[in-house]
Design a protein around this motif. Structure first.
Motif, PDB file in Angstrom:
ATOM      1  N   ALA A 157       0.824  -1.218   0.000  1.00  0.00           N
ATOM      2  CA  ALA A 157       0.000   0.000   0.000  1.00  0.00           C
ATOM      3  C   ALA A 157       0.856   1.265   0.000  1.00  0.00           C
ATOM      4  O   ALA A 157       0.518   2.254  -0.657  1.00  0.00           O
ATOM      5  CB  ALA A 157      -0.945  -0.001   1.200  1.00  0.00           C
TER       6      ALA A 157
ATOM      7  N   ASP B 282       0.673   4.048  -2.884  1.00  0.00           N
ATOM      8  CA  ASP B 282       0.431   5.455  -2.542  1.00  0.00           C
ATOM      9  C   ASP B 282       1.522   6.359  -3.099  1.00  0.00           C
ATOM     10  O   ASP B 282       1.245   7.451  -3.604  1.00  0.00           O
ATOM     11  CB  ASP B 282       0.335   5.642  -1.027  1.00  0.00           C
TER      12      ASP B 282
ATOM     13  N   GLU C  28       1.044   9.421  -5.700  1.00  0.00           N
ATOM     14  CA  GLU C  28       1.510  10.790  -5.450  1.00  0.00           C
ATOM     15  C   GLU C  28       2.267  11.345  -6.649  1.00  0.00           C
ATOM     16  O   GLU C  28       2.339  12.558  -6.830  1.00  0.00           O
ATOM     17  CB  GLU C  28       2.404  10.821  -4.213  1.00  0.00           C
TER      18      GLU C  28
END
Length: 174
Positions: free
Chosen positions: A69, A73, A77
């Motif tokens: 995860a 992420d 970004e």
């Protein structure tokens, strides 16, 4: 992209282009700075060779990190969405055969059903001769072929499916 820029340009004119990293490293092993540098180097090489922006598509080398995860992420970004695969034939294995690759892809795609993403590499010897039979059999089974950006993807930045070793034995000679 760097070794064959003319080929990369021809491919980019016909197909969707995403990033697969610059150094083909196992993404979870990279620091935050290393990940940023790898993604940037890949983007620059892709843009320079093709004039195409690879965003938002990204596939982790070896599928490593698809279930991390924090990594997903970090990719998000930077404007990327990780896309895994549902069906793999292990066509890069030295024992892979045309029949094994064909059987693994057809069985895996039919078993998965709508939205199946298939992983195939262009360089192993069994791939090119296997493709016509794969396409014919899957069309006979009712499949249509679309680009990744035409799939009805789930919302968010979750990976599609999970890299998995399904059907490994079907791809190798016995």
């Amino acid at each position: 992209m760097e070794a064959y820029p003319d080929l990369a340009r021809r491919i980019a004119r016909r197909y969707l282009v995403g990033s697969h990293s610059h150094y083909h490293a196992r993404m979870p092993l990279l620091s935050a700075q290393g990940l940023a540098e790898d993604l940037h180097a890949a983007e620059e090489a892709i843009r320079e060779a093709t004039g195409v922006d690879p965003h938002p598509w990204f596939r982790c080398p070896f599928g490593t990190g698809a279930d991390d995860a924090g990594l997903i992420d970090a990719l998000a970004e930077r404007g990327y969405r990780h896309v895994g695969w549902h069906v793999e034939a292990y066509e890069w294995d030295q024992g892979a055969t045309v029949e094994g690759v064909s059987g693994a892809i057809i069985a895996g795609a039919v078993a998965h059903g709508d939205g199946a993403v298939v992983l195939l590499h262009p360089w192993p010897d069994p791939v090119a001769p296997a493709l016509p039979g794969i396409v014919t059999e899957l069309r006979n089974a009712g499949a249509t072929f679309v680009r990744l950006d035409a799939l009805d993807l789930p919302p968010g930045l979750d990976p599609i499916g999970e890299p998995r070793p399904a059907l490994r034995g079907a791809a190798t000679a016995r």
